[in-house]
Write an enzyme that holds these catalytic residues in place. Structure first.
Site, PDB file in Angstrom:
ATOM      1  N   ARG A   1      39.098  30.211  96.893  1.00 56.33           N
ATOM      2  CA  ARG A   1      38.410  28.920  97.068  1.00 56.33           C
ATOM      3  C   ARG A   1      39.348  27.891  97.705  1.00 56.33           C
ATOM      4  O   ARG A   1      39.368  26.726  97.315  1.00 56.33           O
ATOM      5  CB  ARG A   1      37.916  28.376  95.733  1.00 56.33           C
ATOM      6  CG  ARG A   1      36.819  29.181  95.102  1.00 56.33           C
ATOM      7  CD  ARG A   1      35.559  29.165  95.970  1.00 56.33           C
ATOM      8  NE  ARG A   1      34.424  29.630  95.211  1.00 56.33           N
ATOM      9  CZ  ARG A   1      34.107  30.902  95.030  1.00 56.33           C
ATOM     10  NH1 ARG A   1      34.846  31.844  95.598  1.00 56.33           N
ATOM     11  NH2 ARG A   1      33.065  31.241  94.316  1.00 56.33           N
TER      12      ARG A   1
ATOM     13  N   SER B   1      29.459  26.215  91.243  1.00 57.78           N
ATOM     14  CA  SER B   1      30.553  26.176  90.258  1.00 57.78           C
ATOM     15  C   SER B   1      31.282  24.840  90.382  1.00 57.78           C
ATOM     16  O   SER B   1      31.802  24.540  91.458  1.00 57.78           O
ATOM     17  CB  SER B   1      31.556  27.289  90.522  1.00 57.78           C
ATOM     18  OG  SER B   1      30.946  28.534  90.447  1.00 57.78           O
TER      19      SER B   1
ATOM     20  N   GLU C   1      36.413  22.576  91.275  1.00 62.08           N
ATOM     21  CA  GLU C   1      36.320  23.271  92.563  1.00 62.08           C
ATOM     22  C   GLU C   1      35.622  22.356  93.567  1.00 62.08           C
ATOM     23  O   GLU C   1      35.853  22.421  94.767  1.00 62.08           O
ATOM     24  CB  GLU C   1      35.507  24.557  92.362  1.00 62.08           C
ATOM     25  CG  GLU C   1      35.622  25.539  93.491  1.00 62.08           C
ATOM     26  CD  GLU C   1      34.298  25.873  94.101  1.00 62.08           C
ATOM     27  OE1 GLU C   1      34.113  25.558  95.285  1.00 62.08           O
ATOM     28  OE2 GLU C   1      33.445  26.433  93.381  1.00 62.08           O
TER      29      GLU C   1
HETATM   30  N1  EPU Z   1      30.482  33.754  81.656  1.00 61.33           N
HETATM   31  C1  EPU Z   1      30.149  33.322  80.387  1.00 61.33           C
HETATM   32  N2  EPU Z   1      29.411  32.183  80.271  1.00 61.33           N
HETATM   33  C2  EPU Z   1      28.962  31.492  81.343  1.00 61.33           C
HETATM   34  C3  EPU Z   1      29.299  31.935  82.632  1.00 61.33           C
HETATM   35  C4  EPU Z   1      30.062  33.087  82.772  1.00 61.33           C
HETATM   36  O1  EPU Z   1      30.528  33.915  79.385  1.00 61.33           O
HETATM   37  O2  EPU Z   1      28.285  30.491  81.132  1.00 61.33           O
HETATM   38  C5  EPU Z   1      31.261  34.996  81.806  1.00 61.33           C
HETATM   39  C6  EPU Z   1      30.407  36.127  82.349  1.00 61.33           C
HETATM   40  O3  EPU Z   1      29.727  36.811  81.362  1.00 61.33           O
HETATM   41  C7  EPU Z   1      31.447  37.002  83.023  1.00 61.33           C
HETATM   42  C8  EPU Z   1      32.475  35.998  83.520  1.00 61.33           C
HETATM   43  O4  EPU Z   1      32.262  34.799  82.763  1.00 61.33           O
HETATM   44  O5  EPU Z   1      32.071  37.850  82.096  1.00 61.33           O
HETATM   45  C9  EPU Z   1      32.335  35.729  85.013  1.00 61.33           C
HETATM   46  O6  EPU Z   1      31.015  35.233  85.279  1.00 61.33           O
HETATM   47  P1  EPU Z   1      30.222  35.528  86.661  1.00 61.33           P
HETATM   48  O7  EPU Z   1      30.387  36.948  87.013  1.00 61.33           O
HETATM   49  O8  EPU Z   1      28.867  34.962  86.511  1.00 61.33           O
HETATM   50  O9  EPU Z   1      31.024  34.727  87.754  1.00 61.33           O
HETATM   51  P2  EPU Z   1      31.779  33.317  87.642  1.00 61.33           P
HETATM   52  O10 EPU Z   1      33.227  33.564  87.511  1.00 61.33           O
HETATM   53  O11 EPU Z   1      31.125  32.498  86.593  1.00 61.33           O
HETATM   54  C10 EPU Z   1      32.146  33.229  90.248  1.00 61.33           C
HETATM   55  C11 EPU Z   1      32.058  32.192  91.325  1.00 61.33           C
HETATM   56  C12 EPU Z   1      30.609  31.952  91.745  1.00 61.33           C
HETATM   57  C13 EPU Z   1      30.047  33.269  92.244  1.00 61.33           C
HETATM   58  C14 EPU Z   1      30.174  34.305  91.114  1.00 61.33           C
HETATM   59  C15 EPU Z   1      29.733  35.670  91.542  1.00 61.33           C
HETATM   60  C16 EPU Z   1      33.945  30.693  91.024  1.00 61.33           C
HETATM   61  C17 EPU Z   1      34.408  29.368  90.604  1.00 61.33           C
HETATM   62  N3  EPU Z   1      32.645  30.943  90.867  1.00 61.33           N
HETATM   63  O12 EPU Z   1      31.475  32.712  89.081  1.00 61.33           O
HETATM   64  O13 EPU Z   1      30.615  31.049  92.842  1.00 61.33           O
HETATM   65  O14 EPU Z   1      28.705  33.139  92.650  1.00 61.33           O
HETATM   66  O15 EPU Z   1      31.560  34.419  90.703  1.00 61.33           O
HETATM   67  O16 EPU Z   1      30.677  36.205  92.417  1.00 61.33           O
HETATM   68  O17 EPU Z   1      34.741  31.503  91.496  1.00 61.33           O
HETATM   69  C18 EPU Z   1      30.389  28.764  93.513  1.00 61.33           C
HETATM   70  O18 EPU Z   1      31.543  28.830  93.907  1.00 61.33           O
HETATM   71  O19 EPU Z   1      29.678  27.718  93.646  1.00 61.33           O
HETATM   72  C19 EPU Z   1      29.800  29.918  92.839  1.00 61.33           C
HETATM   73  C20 EPU Z   1      28.600  29.886  92.277  1.00 61.33           C
END
Ligand code: EPU
Length: 424
Positions: free
Chosen positions: A244, A318, A414
């Site tokens: 990012r 995010s 972010e």
């Molecule tokens: N999780 C939770 N609670 C929540 C959200 C997530 O426990 O409310 C846990 C999930 O269960 C999982 C882990 O956190 O074990 C990661 O969650 P997820 O796979 O949904 O991805 P993320 O890390 O929350 C990132 C990006 C998103 C992108 C997704 C999918 C960042 C800051 N965010 O989210 O990007 O869509 O991966 O690749 O890196 C964005 O940048 O605007 C965005 C939406």
């Protein structure tokens, strides 16, 4: 020979940019009409034409890139750009928070952009570039010239048997662009379906989702220097992409306006389904029958199920980055919280899931009437209507303080925080 080579036809405004032995771009001015062609030379006579031009004998002479940019402006007949004052920005950012721009202009060509830059310089006015407005929180009114860069157009330059460099104007909406590449079977961006914002913003923070980042397919970008309006090309190494992150968020912050971005796409780009949720979504389709379109549709379904649609409820995706901590810290956290998701990084350190940390700190679904924390993805702050940017920022700080208190981990936003308050 170093490409591109720029040439101008003597005593005319016709220019060409030769990108290689078998392809060139040509701009011709015929009276008020402007013609441009992207030429891929498939036959020997066409290649011979390129060689003749490169010989620099006859009507063609070499010019610098700057001279080429000056000579070539397809919108020369329409250099005006409209300056507006005290413009409401709520509908121009995905957060939908009310904020006024002291000055505002929408530019659709390089000439208009340069005109706006010159005006801002002459009047000593700061500038804020708005793409799709999908990654910023405006803390109040904006004492600046807010520029909406709405330069459009998609160009395809075939490369090799199955590949192409596909470029798009900064103002093309990202998701529409991704859909168009898929329609034409240029593959590679399908995991990045449904990300809000415009093409121009995508390299800025190296957008990523479901195992793919912009940097994985990035070819080059063209950007205009705010200081003097010069156009420059950046390759991937010059962009210094990180998670990012890019040079445009660090050393070069505020120095450039991205006007065009190009990607390496390929009809035979591999399907990327390593991300658990995608594999799960595609379980019903036999592996050998899965297509890039299937991956795109899976990503769209996953995003729609977890992430709020900005057209319905204001948000900027995010709000926080996933933090990286040293492995010793990660180990201690794992002992105290065995279910904590952890992702060891290639370059050392362990990435943590900010969404998980926020949810465990009790914030998921938290509401302050006008704004809150999304109830299906705790990484996303939401605006229901009537909140100020300041209020959302207070919530963000409360979330960060609480995660820090519970886990000792410092979150970082972010989303860009814009604080250019009026002085007059
Ligand atoms: N999780 C939770 N609670 C929540 C959200 C997530 O426990 O409310 C846990 C999930 O269960 C999982 C882990 O956190 O074990 C990661 O969650 P997820 O796979 O949904 O991805 P993320 O890390 O929350 C990132 C990006 C998103 C992108 C997704 C999918 C960042 C800051 N965010 O989210 O990007 O869509 O991966 O690749 O890196 C964005 O940048 O605007 C965005 C939406």
């Amino acid at each position: 020979m170093e490409y591109p080579v720029y040439l101008q036809m003597t005593e005319t405004e016709n220019v060409v940019a030769i990108q290689g032995p078998s392809r060139f771009w040509e701009g011709q001015k015929l009276g008020n009409q402007v013609l441009q062609h992207d030429v891929v030379c498939r036959t020997w006579p066409e290649r011979q034409r390129v060689m003749d031009m490169l010989e620099s004998e006859g009507p063609w002479s070499r010019i610098s890139k700057e001279a080429f940019d000056r000579a070539w402006d397809p919108e020369m007949t329409e250099p005006d750009w409209g300056l507006q004052e005290h413009v409401e920005l709520a509908s121009r950012t995905t957060f939908g928070i009310s904020s006024k721009a002291r000055w505002f202009a929408r530019v659709t060509t390089l000439t208009q952009l340069r005109g706006a830059l010159a005006w801002a310089k002459e009047h000593d006015v700061p500038m804020l570039v708005l793409g799709g407005g999908s990654n910023m929180l405006l803390h109040g009114d904006v004492h600046a010239l807010v520029l909406q860069v709405d330069i459009r157009g998609v160009e395809v330059l075939p490369q090799g048997p199955t590949g192409a460099v596909v470029s798009a104007g900064a103002g093309e909406p990202w998701h529409e662009f991704v859909m168009r590449t898929l329609d034409d079977s240029w593959h590679g961006l399908e995991n990045l379906s449904l990300i809000p914002g415009n093409v121009g913003a995508s390299p800025m923070q190296n957008i990523g989702a479901y195992g793919v980042e912009v940097k994985d397919h990035f070819a080059w970008l063209d950007a205009v220097r705010i200081e003097d309006g010069a156009l420059e090309r950046f390759d991937a190494s010059k962009c210094q992409f990180g998670y990012r992150d890019s040079v445009f968020k660090r050393e070069e912050r505020g120095n450039w306006i991205i006007v065009r971005v190009a990607f390496h796409l390929d009809r035979e780009s591999p399907l990327r389904m390593g991300y658990g949720a995608i594999e799960h979504e595609l379980a019903d389709i036999p592996e050998e029958r899965r297509t890039h379109r299937d991956v795109s549709e899976a990503v769209i379904r996953i995003r729609q199920s977890k992430l709020p649609d900005p057209a319905v409820v204001g948000n900027a995706g995010s709000f926080f980055k996933n933090p990286t901590v040293p492995s010793t810290v990660a180990q201690a956290l794992k002992e105290a919280h065995p279910s904590m998701p952890q992702y060891p990084q290639a370059g050392g350190g362990v990435k943590l899931a900010a969404g998980w940390l926020i949810e465990q700190s009790g914030w998921k679904g938290h509401s302050r009437e006008t704004h809150g924390v999304h109830d299906r993805q705790a990484l996303v702050l939401v605006h229901f209507g009537g909140a100020t940017g300041q209020e959302v920022w207070v919530l963000a700080q409360d979330v960060m303080a609480s995660v820090h208190q519970k886990f000792g981990v410092q979150l970082e936003p972010e989303v860009n925080q814009i604080k250019l308050h009026p002085t007059d």
